[in-house]
Design an enzyme around this catalytic site. Sequence first.
Site, PDB file in Angstrom:
ATOM      1  N   LYS A  22      69.716  37.781 -22.908  1.00  0.00           N
ATOM      2  CA  LYS A  22      69.775  39.230 -23.155  1.00  0.00           C
ATOM      3  C   LYS A  22      68.378  39.784 -23.440  1.00  0.00           C
ATOM      4  O   LYS A  22      67.973  40.793 -22.872  1.00  0.00           O
ATOM      5  CB  LYS A  22      70.683  39.510 -24.365  1.00  0.00           C
ATOM      6  CG  LYS A  22      70.572  40.933 -24.883  1.00  0.00           C
ATOM      7  CD  LYS A  22      71.446  41.190 -26.090  1.00  0.00           C
ATOM      8  CE  LYS A  22      70.871  40.796 -27.424  1.00  0.00           C
ATOM      9  NZ  LYS A  22      69.920  41.738 -28.028  1.00  0.00           N
ATOM     10  N   ASN A  23      67.659  39.093 -24.340  1.00  0.00           N
ATOM     11  CA  ASN A  23      66.389  39.662 -24.785  1.00  0.00           C
ATOM     12  C   ASN A  23      65.257  39.505 -23.775  1.00  0.00           C
ATOM     13  O   ASN A  23      64.146  39.999 -23.980  1.00  0.00           O
ATOM     14  CB  ASN A  23      65.997  39.078 -26.144  1.00  0.00           C
ATOM     15  CG  ASN A  23      66.904  39.603 -27.240  1.00  0.00           C
ATOM     16  OD1 ASN A  23      67.673  40.545 -27.014  1.00  0.00           O
ATOM     17  ND2 ASN A  23      66.825  39.005 -28.422  1.00  0.00           N
ATOM     18  N   CYS A 126      68.488  50.190 -38.686  1.00  0.00           N
ATOM     19  CA  CYS A 126      69.623  49.417 -38.192  1.00  0.00           C
ATOM     20  C   CYS A 126      70.030  48.446 -39.271  1.00  0.00           C
ATOM     21  O   CYS A 126      69.366  48.308 -40.288  1.00  0.00           O
ATOM     22  CB  CYS A 126      69.301  48.735 -36.879  1.00  0.00           C
ATOM     23  SG  CYS A 126      68.398  47.228 -37.060  1.00  0.00           S
ATOM     24  N   ARG A 131      62.968  48.484 -39.475  1.00  0.00           N
ATOM     25  CA  ARG A 131      62.429  48.332 -38.117  1.00  0.00           C
ATOM     26  C   ARG A 131      61.646  49.557 -37.635  1.00  0.00           C
ATOM     27  O   ARG A 131      62.076  50.296 -36.747  1.00  0.00           O
ATOM     28  CB  ARG A 131      63.556  47.983 -37.140  1.00  0.00           C
ATOM     29  CG  ARG A 131      64.221  46.681 -37.515  1.00  0.00           C
ATOM     30  CD  ARG A 131      65.369  46.342 -36.609  1.00  0.00           C
ATOM     31  NE  ARG A 131      64.952  45.602 -35.435  1.00  0.00           N
ATOM     32  CZ  ARG A 131      65.789  45.263 -34.445  1.00  0.00           C
ATOM     33  NH1 ARG A 131      67.035  45.639 -34.498  1.00  0.00           N
ATOM     34  NH2 ARG A 131      65.344  44.583 -33.413  1.00  0.00           N
ATOM     35  N   ASP A 317      66.890  35.036 -34.953  1.00  0.00           N
ATOM     36  CA  ASP A 317      68.174  35.265 -34.280  1.00  0.00           C
ATOM     37  C   ASP A 317      69.115  34.056 -34.357  1.00  0.00           C
ATOM     38  O   ASP A 317      70.239  34.120 -33.865  1.00  0.00           O
ATOM     39  CB  ASP A 317      67.950  35.651 -32.806  1.00  0.00           C
ATOM     40  CG  ASP A 317      67.368  37.046 -32.668  1.00  0.00           C
ATOM     41  OD1 ASP A 317      67.353  37.781 -33.666  1.00  0.00           O
ATOM     42  OD2 ASP A 317      66.928  37.397 -31.555  1.00  0.00           O
ATOM     43  N   ARG A 409      77.837  42.582 -27.623  1.00  0.00           N
ATOM     44  CA  ARG A 409      76.486  43.042 -27.278  1.00  0.00           C
ATOM     45  C   ARG A 409      75.643  41.881 -26.745  1.00  0.00           C
ATOM     46  O   ARG A 409      74.720  42.100 -25.960  1.00  0.00           O
ATOM     47  CB  ARG A 409      75.791  43.626 -28.507  1.00  0.00           C
ATOM     48  CG  ARG A 409      76.415  44.895 -29.008  1.00  0.00           C
ATOM     49  CD  ARG A 409      75.577  45.488 -30.101  1.00  0.00           C
ATOM     50  NE  ARG A 409      74.190  45.612 -29.666  1.00  0.00           N
ATOM     51  CZ  ARG A 409      73.182  45.871 -30.462  1.00  0.00           C
ATOM     52  NH1 ARG A 409      73.372  46.031 -31.743  1.00  0.00           N
ATOM     53  NH2 ARG A 409      71.953  45.983 -29.981  1.00  0.00           N
TER      54      ARG A 409
HETATM   55  C1  EPZ Z   1      63.255  41.442 -30.869  1.00  0.00           C
HETATM   56  O1  EPZ Z   1      63.389  42.636 -31.629  1.00  0.00           O
HETATM   57  C2  EPZ Z   1      64.661  41.009 -30.537  1.00  0.00           C
HETATM   58  N1  EPZ Z   1      65.323  42.037 -29.756  1.00  0.00           N
HETATM   59  C3  EPZ Z   1      65.435  40.725 -31.811  1.00  0.00           C
HETATM   60  O2  EPZ Z   1      66.715  40.246 -31.463  1.00  0.00           O
HETATM   61  C4  EPZ Z   1      64.695  39.664 -32.614  1.00  0.00           C
HETATM   62  O3  EPZ Z   1      65.363  39.466 -33.829  1.00  0.00           O
HETATM   63  C5  EPZ Z   1      63.264  40.110 -32.885  1.00  0.00           C
HETATM   64  O4  EPZ Z   1      62.605  40.428 -31.627  1.00  0.00           O
HETATM   65  C6  EPZ Z   1      62.412  39.056 -33.594  1.00  0.00           C
HETATM   66  O5  EPZ Z   1      62.404  37.884 -32.831  1.00  0.00           O
HETATM   67  C7  EPZ Z   1      65.138  42.101 -28.436  1.00  0.00           C
HETATM   68  O6  EPZ Z   1      64.368  41.345 -27.859  1.00  0.00           O
HETATM   69  C8  EPZ Z   1      65.917  43.112 -27.695  1.00  0.00           C
HETATM   70  P1  EPZ Z   1      59.975  42.772 -33.560  1.00  0.00           P
HETATM   71  P2  EPZ Z   1      62.137  43.568 -31.900  1.00  0.00           P
HETATM   72  O7  EPZ Z   1      59.294  44.016 -33.116  1.00  0.00           O
HETATM   73  O8  EPZ Z   1      61.211  43.487 -30.767  1.00  0.00           O
HETATM   74  C9  EPZ Z   1      58.445  44.773 -37.594  1.00  0.00           C
HETATM   75  C10 EPZ Z   1      69.056  40.238 -31.404  1.00  0.00           C
HETATM   76  O9  EPZ Z   1      69.916  39.929 -32.251  1.00  0.00           O
HETATM   77  N2  EPZ Z   1      57.869  45.882 -36.802  1.00  0.00           N
HETATM   78  O10 EPZ Z   1      59.407  41.459 -33.140  1.00  0.00           O
HETATM   79  O11 EPZ Z   1      62.666  44.884 -32.304  1.00  0.00           O
HETATM   80  C11 EPZ Z   1      59.964  44.751 -37.565  1.00  0.00           C
HETATM   81  O12 EPZ Z   1      60.524  45.686 -38.450  1.00  0.00           O
HETATM   82  C12 EPZ Z   1      67.851  41.053 -31.807  1.00  0.00           C
HETATM   83  O13 EPZ Z   1      69.129  39.930 -30.204  1.00  0.00           O
HETATM   84  C13 EPZ Z   1      57.083  46.811 -37.444  1.00  0.00           C
HETATM   85  O14 EPZ Z   1      56.851  46.735 -38.662  1.00  0.00           O
HETATM   86  O15 EPZ Z   1      61.525  42.831 -33.160  1.00  0.00           O
HETATM   87  C14 EPZ Z   1      60.250  43.309 -37.938  1.00  0.00           C
HETATM   88  O16 EPZ Z   1      60.160  43.157 -39.328  1.00  0.00           O
HETATM   89  C15 EPZ Z   1      67.922  41.512 -33.246  1.00  0.00           C
HETATM   90  N3  EPZ Z   1      56.574  47.841 -36.703  1.00  0.00           N
HETATM   91  C16 EPZ Z   1      59.080  42.556 -37.283  1.00  0.00           C
HETATM   92  O17 EPZ Z   1      58.063  43.553 -37.020  1.00  0.00           O
HETATM   93  C17 EPZ Z   1      56.798  47.975 -35.364  1.00  0.00           C
HETATM   94  O18 EPZ Z   1      56.301  48.931 -34.766  1.00  0.00           O
HETATM   95  C18 EPZ Z   1      59.407  41.882 -35.953  1.00  0.00           C
HETATM   96  O19 EPZ Z   1      60.093  42.808 -35.131  1.00  0.00           O
HETATM   97  C19 EPZ Z   1      57.571  46.998 -34.726  1.00  0.00           C
HETATM   98  C20 EPZ Z   1      58.104  45.955 -35.470  1.00  0.00           C
END
Ligand code: EPZ
Length: 430
Positions: A22-23, A126, A131, A317, A409
Amino acid sequence: MDRIRIVGGNELHGVIPISGAKNAALPLMIASLLTDDTLTLENVPHLADVEQLIRILGNHGADISVNGRRERQGESYARTVHFTSRNIVSTTAPYELVSKMRASFWVIGPLLAREGKARVSLPGGCAIGTRPVDLFIEGLAALGANIEIEGGYVNATAPAGGLIGARYVFPKVSVGATHVLMMAATLANGTTVLGNAAREPEVVDLAKCLNAMGAKISGQGTSTVTIEGVRSLSGARHRVLPDRIETGTYAMAVAMAGGDVILEDTEASLLDTALEAIRRAGAQISETNSGIRIVRNGAGIKPVDIVTDPFPGFPTDLQAQFMGLMTRSSGVSHITETIFENRFMHVQELARLGAKISLSGQTAKVEGVSRLKGAPVMATDLRASVSLVIAGLAAEGETMVSRVYHLDRGFERLEEKLTRCGAHVERVSD
Ligand code: EPZ
């Protein structure tokens, strides 16, 4: 609303085909907005998030056609999907669409790079944490974009000649921001160097596809990714990589229920850290020609401590699923979540099944119990909900998981995949 009913106690034996990730599929689909040519993606999983993104891309002008294709005697449907965005008809991604799925915010990268502007709703909070999107904004600004936030929308405009290659070091590793900056930089003038980039396999898969489309990306999979901008991208054909989270989830399900299962069409190298933790918990894991074999016969489940981390660390995840497994271990384990600040909502639900878990800050202490007992439980997010299924497989009696739209999902044909291996899992539609 559908529910999943599990009657625990059966071992798992057989073969589980692993779907496309998915991701990986989501950013790959979004990348199709970068070209007026056709991007064909194979092995696209049939999931609610994929369907939602198809609607969102349609809103921007993409023509999308899907060929169902039966794989392996009806066990899994991997679909081939063609995306053609000859013209972008709208550079706005409205709140009603973006609020349903955070990854849809990522269209900001291709829209800005190709059309010079994008108006994308802020995704909002969320269940697993706040996030924010600050890294996207800072990164796109580094490429020369002018960004204003107004009325819940991010309005981004590129300089007259297009985005400009730059050096940007992420203050924190972000998968999504790495995807977006990488996509945006493919069409920028000059070279972009991204430091502290995410190294997740899904980032590598996106880079591979973008390169097949004519991009010039190197260093993917390391923390420094270099993107030499090109004038335009063409179409391509790309196969979505296997879902490492689905792989790890079923590996943990087998470790929990006991049995002997081959996870097919996947690769151990996508999840070494998680497989090592499952091994330490007492399962035997070996690589086969087409995937992974996982066996747990007789031996109990040993307690193992884990800490989530960006790739190649233990994936957030898979944290909930591992906690599900640890509820039945023979001792005390500690599970520390470092990526999201509120990703422990499964704790209360696992407790309903008899698990003994206490939380202290970002660490959960799990005292293994000798028996779990089925109960009605509620899914709170995608990965949390599957941890309840894993626990239910080892619980005595009936576990009924409600709000299974979370599961839909991200897990393709979950009840069918488990049932074929002997589990008693069924979907109940009210
Ligand atoms: C991706 O989310 C995945 N989603 C998530 O999977 C996964 O948990 C996550 O990466 C971490 O591996 C998809 O790929 C669709 P991040 P993403 O930006 O990209 C912070 C699932 O269950 N952050 O790597 O949204 C954020 O809040 C989902 O399939 C900022 O602070 O995650 C988090 O604490 C859930 N500012 C950390 O970084 C920003 O601008 C990592 O988030 C962006 C992120």
